[in-house]
Write an enzyme that holds these catalytic residues in place. Structure first.
Site, PDB file in Angstrom:
ATOM      1  N   ASN A  64       0.840  -1.206   0.000  1.00  0.00           N
ATOM      2  CA  ASN A  64       0.000   0.000   0.000  1.00  0.00           C
ATOM      3  C   ASN A  64       0.872   1.251   0.000  1.00  0.00           C
ATOM      4  O   ASN A  64       0.576   2.214  -0.712  1.00  0.00           O
ATOM      5  CB  ASN A  64      -0.941  -0.008   1.212  1.00  0.00           C
ATOM      6  CG  ASN A  64      -2.223  -0.765   0.935  1.00  0.00           C
ATOM      7  OD1 ASN A  64      -3.079  -0.299   0.187  1.00  0.00           O
ATOM      8  ND2 ASN A  64      -2.338  -1.955   1.517  1.00  0.00           N
ATOM      9  N   LYS A  69      -0.235  -1.934  15.097  1.00  0.00           N
ATOM     10  CA  LYS A  69      -0.220  -1.497  16.500  1.00  0.00           C
ATOM     11  C   LYS A  69      -1.283  -0.439  16.717  1.00  0.00           C
ATOM     12  O   LYS A  69      -1.620   0.311  15.795  1.00  0.00           O
ATOM     13  CB  LYS A  69       1.148  -0.897  16.848  1.00  0.00           C
ATOM     14  CG  LYS A  69       2.294  -1.861  16.691  1.00  0.00           C
ATOM     15  CD  LYS A  69       2.372  -2.758  17.890  1.00  0.00           C
ATOM     16  CE  LYS A  69       3.468  -3.785  17.724  1.00  0.00           C
ATOM     17  NZ  LYS A  69       3.446  -4.809  18.746  1.00  0.00           N
ATOM     18  N   ASN A 125      -7.006   4.517   8.233  1.00  0.00           N
ATOM     19  CA  ASN A 125      -6.522   3.135   8.176  1.00  0.00           C
ATOM     20  C   ASN A 125      -7.233   2.438   7.018  1.00  0.00           C
ATOM     21  O   ASN A 125      -8.349   2.802   6.657  1.00  0.00           O
ATOM     22  CB  ASN A 125      -6.853   2.410   9.481  1.00  0.00           C
ATOM     23  CG  ASN A 125      -6.381   0.964   9.479  1.00  0.00           C
ATOM     24  OD1 ASN A 125      -5.243   0.674   9.089  1.00  0.00           O
ATOM     25  ND2 ASN A 125      -7.239   0.043   9.884  1.00  0.00           N
ATOM     26  N   HIS A 139      -8.553  -1.359   5.864  1.00  0.00           N
ATOM     27  CA  HIS A 139      -8.822  -2.705   6.390  1.00  0.00           C
ATOM     28  C   HIS A 139      -9.268  -3.592   5.226  1.00  0.00           C
ATOM     29  O   HIS A 139     -10.089  -3.170   4.411  1.00  0.00           O
ATOM     30  CB  HIS A 139      -9.911  -2.627   7.463  1.00  0.00           C
ATOM     31  CG  HIS A 139     -10.143  -3.939   8.130  1.00  0.00           C
ATOM     32  ND1 HIS A 139      -9.295  -4.446   9.086  1.00  0.00           N
ATOM     33  CD2 HIS A 139     -11.098  -4.877   7.945  1.00  0.00           C
ATOM     34  CE1 HIS A 139      -9.725  -5.626   9.473  1.00  0.00           C
ATOM     35  NE2 HIS A 139     -10.818  -5.920   8.799  1.00  0.00           N
ATOM     36  N   GLU A 172      -7.481  -2.276  -2.590  1.00  0.00           N
ATOM     37  CA  GLU A 172      -6.953  -1.370  -1.553  1.00  0.00           C
ATOM     38  C   GLU A 172      -6.094  -0.268  -2.162  1.00  0.00           C
ATOM     39  O   GLU A 172      -6.190   0.904  -1.784  1.00  0.00           O
ATOM     40  CB  GLU A 172      -6.094  -2.145  -0.546  1.00  0.00           C
ATOM     41  CG  GLU A 172      -6.868  -3.071   0.362  1.00  0.00           C
ATOM     42  CD  GLU A 172      -5.954  -3.745   1.378  1.00  0.00           C
ATOM     43  OE1 GLU A 172      -5.087  -3.084   1.966  1.00  0.00           O
ATOM     44  OE2 GLU A 172      -6.116  -4.965   1.569  1.00  0.00           O
TER      45      GLU A 172
HETATM   46  C1  GAR Z   1      -3.243  -4.884   3.844  1.00  0.00           C
HETATM   47  O1  GAR Z   1      -4.070  -5.855   3.296  1.00  0.00           O
HETATM   48  C2  GAR Z   1      -4.003  -4.079   4.890  1.00  0.00           C
HETATM   49  O2  GAR Z   1      -5.340  -3.879   4.559  1.00  0.00           O
HETATM   50  C3  GAR Z   1      -3.872  -4.964   6.082  1.00  0.00           C
HETATM   51  O3  GAR Z   1      -2.545  -5.410   6.054  1.00  0.00           O
HETATM   52  C4  GAR Z   1      -2.130  -5.520   4.693  1.00  0.00           C
HETATM   53  C5  GAR Z   1      -0.818  -4.795   4.541  1.00  0.00           C
HETATM   54  O4  GAR Z   1      -0.285  -5.021   3.269  1.00  0.00           O
HETATM   55  N1  GAR Z   1      -4.206  -4.257   7.285  1.00  0.00           N
HETATM   56  C6  GAR Z   1      -4.907  -4.794   8.273  1.00  0.00           C
HETATM   57  O5  GAR Z   1      -5.272  -5.954   8.287  1.00  0.00           O
HETATM   58  C7  GAR Z   1      -5.223  -3.832   9.417  1.00  0.00           C
HETATM   59  N2  GAR Z   1      -6.245  -4.388  10.266  1.00  0.00           N
HETATM   60  P1  GAR Z   1       0.919  -4.149   2.706  1.00  0.00           P
HETATM   61  O6  GAR Z   1       1.999  -4.143   3.794  1.00  0.00           O
HETATM   62  O7  GAR Z   1       1.359  -4.896   1.491  1.00  0.00           O
HETATM   63  O8  GAR Z   1       0.400  -2.777   2.422  1.00  0.00           O
END
Ligand code: GAR
Length: 223
Positions: free
Chosen positions: A28, A105, A121, A123, A193
């Site tokens: 992301n 965190k 954020n 999700h 995302e």
């Molecule tokens: C993403 O899918 C994000 O939505 C999730 O972690 C991943 C990070 O991917 N976040 C959560 O689950 C928060 N509750 P990335 O490091 O490749 O961006």
């Protein structure tokens, strides 16, 4: 990569400064960096903070020439000191919007207060379903597949004191195919995302987000 506060070839809004917090691989973050560098996002990443010194996100930030700072319970073991260090780092880099991109965190009161309604954020599901403590990353997709849900997607929301409970800004749905596995679903949701986060950040940078209690209003767009 241009830093926040330097001369700005993309118009006024390119001065809008993001502070990205990340724990993991950082796709992301990379999507934001790419869109910012090519002028498709009217914002710049001023600093990336990672709680894991070896995370891909910090590597990606350094590669893009963005200050990449490791702040965690290891660097700041005293109670409250990590929270203060995060909030001071964001402020000293001129951050307007705090972007949690796979940051696992909770934020502390100093950061939440300094950036009230300016912390977002993403999700990887349609909140309020499949959220809350312990629901992150692949676990979310496992739960969706196990539940038999036929739709999933991504949610961008404001961050409050709890996990995944802040007011929702944008959501996008995708269909869960009968043959989807947690991994295949994760890949499809991640692609969504990357688009959805850029869209939400653009709306903030253009001043089109209004927060009224739990309701987020998006001001009409003239294109
Ligand atoms: C993403 O899918 C994000 O939505 C999730 O972690 C991943 C990070 O991917 N976040 C959560 O689950 C928060 N509750 P990335 O490091 O490749 O961006």
């Amino acid at each position: 990569m241009l830093q926040c506060g330097t001369a700005n070839p993309f118009g006024e809004n390119a001065a809008y400064c993001l502070g990205v917090l990340a724990s993991g691989g950082g796709t992301n973050l990379q999507a934001i960096l790419n869109r910012s560098a090519s002028g498709r996002l009217p914002a710049r990443v001023g600093v990336v903070i990672g709680n894991n010194s070896k995370s891909g996100a910090l590597v990606r930030a350094r590669r893009a020439g963005v200050p990449a700072i490791h702040l965690s319970g290891r660097t700041h073991p005293q109670p409250g000191s990590l929270d203060r260090a995060i909030s001071e780092t964001l402020r000293s880099h001129g951050v307007n919007l705090v972007v949690l991109a796979g940051y696992m965190k909770k934020l502390g009161p100093a950061t939440l207060e300094s950036y009230r309604n300016r912390i977002v954020n993403i999700h990887p599901a349609l909140l309020p379903a499949f959220g809350g403590k312990g629901m992150f990353g692949k676990r979310v997709h496992e739960a969706v597949v196990q539940s038999g849900a036929q739709v999933s997607g991504a949610t961008v929301h404001l961050v409050d004191e709890e996990y995944d409970t802040g007011p929702i800004i944008l959501q996008r749905r995708i269909r869960v195919a009968p043959e989807d596995t947690p991994d295949s679903l994760a890949g499809k949701v991640l692609a969504v995302e990357h688009e959805l986060y850029a869209e939400a950040i653009r709306l903030f940078a253009e001043g089109k987000i209004r927060v009224d209690g739990r309701n987020v209003r998006i001001l009409s767009e003239r294109r």
